[in-house]
Design an enzyme around this catalytic site. Sequence first.
Site, mmCIF file in Angstrom:
data_model
loop_
_atom_site.group_PDB
_atom_site.id
_atom_site.type_symbol
_atom_site.label_atom_id
_atom_site.label_comp_id
_atom_site.label_asym_id
_atom_site.label_seq_id
_atom_site.Cartn_x
_atom_site.Cartn_y
_atom_site.Cartn_z
ATOM 1 C CG ASP A 9 -1.803 1.156 1.361
ATOM 2 O OD1 ASP A 9 -1.841 1.976 0.423
ATOM 3 O OD2 ASP A 9 -2.478 1.271 2.408
ATOM 4 C CG ASN A 53 -2.777 5.587 -1.240
ATOM 5 O OD1 ASN A 53 -2.931 4.529 -0.618
ATOM 6 N ND2 ASN A 53 -3.677 6.056 -2.075
ATOM 7 C CG ASP A 82 -5.860 3.748 0.175
ATOM 8 O OD1 ASP A 82 -5.125 2.732 0.264
ATOM 9 O OD2 ASP A 82 -6.475 4.043 -0.862
ATOM 10 C CG ASP A 87 -1.175 1.953 -3.594
ATOM 11 O OD1 ASP A 87 -0.003 1.516 -3.607
ATOM 12 O OD2 ASP A 87 -1.591 2.742 -2.729
ATOM 13 C CG ASP A 143 -12.170 -13.720 -14.817
ATOM 14 O OD1 ASP A 143 -11.615 -14.359 -13.919
ATOM 15 O OD2 ASP A 143 -13.355 -13.330 -14.736
ATOM 16 C CD GLU A 161 -10.457 -18.512 -13.968
ATOM 17 O OE1 GLU A 161 -10.662 -18.800 -12.787
ATOM 18 O OE2 GLU A 161 -11.191 -17.709 -14.592
HETATM 19 C C1 GLC Z 1 -12.377 -15.987 -11.898
HETATM 20 C C2 GLC Z 1 -11.551 -15.211 -10.907
HETATM 21 C C3 GLC Z 1 -12.361 -15.016 -9.667
HETATM 22 C C4 GLC Z 1 -13.604 -14.237 -10.018
HETATM 23 C C5 GLC Z 1 -14.397 -14.919 -11.127
HETATM 24 C C6 GLC Z 1 -15.429 -14.007 -11.712
HETATM 25 O O1 GLC Z 1 -12.626 -17.286 -11.494
HETATM 26 O O2 GLC Z 1 -10.339 -15.856 -10.673
HETATM 27 O O3 GLC Z 1 -11.630 -14.372 -8.663
HETATM 28 O O4 GLC Z 1 -14.419 -14.117 -8.885
HETATM 29 O O5 GLC Z 1 -13.555 -15.297 -12.182
HETATM 30 O O6 GLC Z 1 -14.854 -13.000 -12.480
#
Ligand code: GLC
Length: 542
Positions: free
Chosen positions: A27, A29, A31, A35, A208, A269
């Site tokens: 972190d 800054n 908060d 970041d 993703d 993924e």
């Molecule tokens: C993937 C990500 C996960 C997220 C999901 C929805 O599995 O790794 O963290 O919640 O997609 O985007």
Amino acid sequence: MTTDAAQIDRWWRTAVVYQVYIRSFADGNGDGTGDIAGLRSRLGYLRDLGVDAIWINPWYRSPLADGGYDVADYRDIDPQYGTLAEAEALVREAHEHGIKVIGDLVPNHTSEQHVWFQEAINAPIGDPSRERYHIRPGKGPDGSEPPSDWRSVFGGPAWTRLPDGEWYLHLFAPEQPDLNWEHPEVRSEFCDVLRFWMDRDLDGFRVDVAHGLVKAPGYPDANEEQRLLAGARGTENHPFWDRDGIHPIVREWRAVLDGYAGGRMLVAEAWVPRPERLALYLRPDEYHQSFNFSLLEADWTEAAYRKIIEESLESQGAIGAAPTWVMSNHDVVRHATRLGLPEGTDWRDWLLNGDRTVLDADTGVTRARAVALLMLALPGGTYLYQGEELGLPEVHDLPEAVLDDPVWERSGHTAKGRDGCRVPMPWTNEGPAFGFGSDEPWLPMPAEFGAMSVEAQAEVEGSVLELYRAALALRRDHLVDDEMLEFLEAGDGVFAFRRGSGVRCVVNMSTAPVGIDGDVLLTSGPLTDTGELPVDTAVWLR
Ligand code: GLC
């Protein structure tokens, strides 16, 4: 310009990629949230650790309903994380350190705050702006039943009703409406987003929910088995996972990347049931790589590891892809904890309400050290999750009041969620939040994190951090020249293999120490007084 395939730098085939969960890394800054400034200040740490690349979880503008996987603007950085200028500086500086940078593309859904979704839900029924999402009338005489029986991965129905009576689809949280990938504007928008970041010199993207995107026409109900498997695992001919229509989309993205020099990559993924199906994603004009999550579910036995590794090498080798290995990420219980649970424990259930006294934390860390040597000796790429190089455990006792993962509420408190692996990184032994940079980090850090901090482990012989540093350095010298692997017979419960360089990796998963021969390059823990390899220990030999 299309880059000549022969000249592409295929760096990802052997890369060690370090996953930065930016919210919890450092972190800058103060908060409470990690970041870009914090990450920039720690690039030297990552260089000294010896990683080839970092993958940064979503850093875009987002209401953070799902930790940033709900993107409101794909071309801007969330103010909590910094600015676009800082992101550009980060990429430059990382490159100066010899570290590549991979972003996180979230194409299956946007945030409900995205301008497209706001436009759609504020438009009258039938307006073309609604076509960018899956917004449909419900079933039943008054449309009060959802268009299908689909369940959200996070629990509850996958459809939510709008005030005007129509329903919208969200495979994840209601704050994450699914995009309609049949829509030409959705298609062109993401090619443009890719160009936006490639122009800013990103080296690639993790994609993703790569097995989502396309939904069966007419939204047919899912059968019982499919509903049970809704937890992001594909099954045959599923109405929303792993549909053939995904592939033309990927080919469009790949064409965009191929227009850039310098070896840009896409890693999927994709939770896909069979290797043959996964292979389709890895065709020469699609993804460069895919995560392989199979080790993450493996029991700690020689037979289980050998089977998984054999199958992975075979199926990836058959299509010319380089395998990948993952033990932890931001979605699963950290492996230093998983490996300390009794054989056969379902760690997701254990996290919710399992008996904490069955956890053997010492065994967990000992095995985590061994598995680091195992994984880093395998051919292919390895993904490390921030904090595993410190041996961090899952923080399994976070008070319910601080839980942030939508899974906790959406599941009706039947799943604890993923906060326990997302607790901020400890950098110093003492001080507020152990040097993370805030007085009050967004998730509380346990007292034990101080003694596991970077400061506590750096230059300390025998620490987990020094083990990772040594392993990464040796890996570069001995384990990335070729992809050859030969399994060796080393006795009951002992997992062993040799790489092309002649380096052998031996992991003792049996119940008694075993003898070893050869020059020791590195061990995951001390040998016995008589020079034997103890239980739950790994060695690299030459
Ligand atoms: C993937 C990500 C996960 C997220 C999901 C929805 O599995 O790794 O963290 O919640 O997609 O985007």
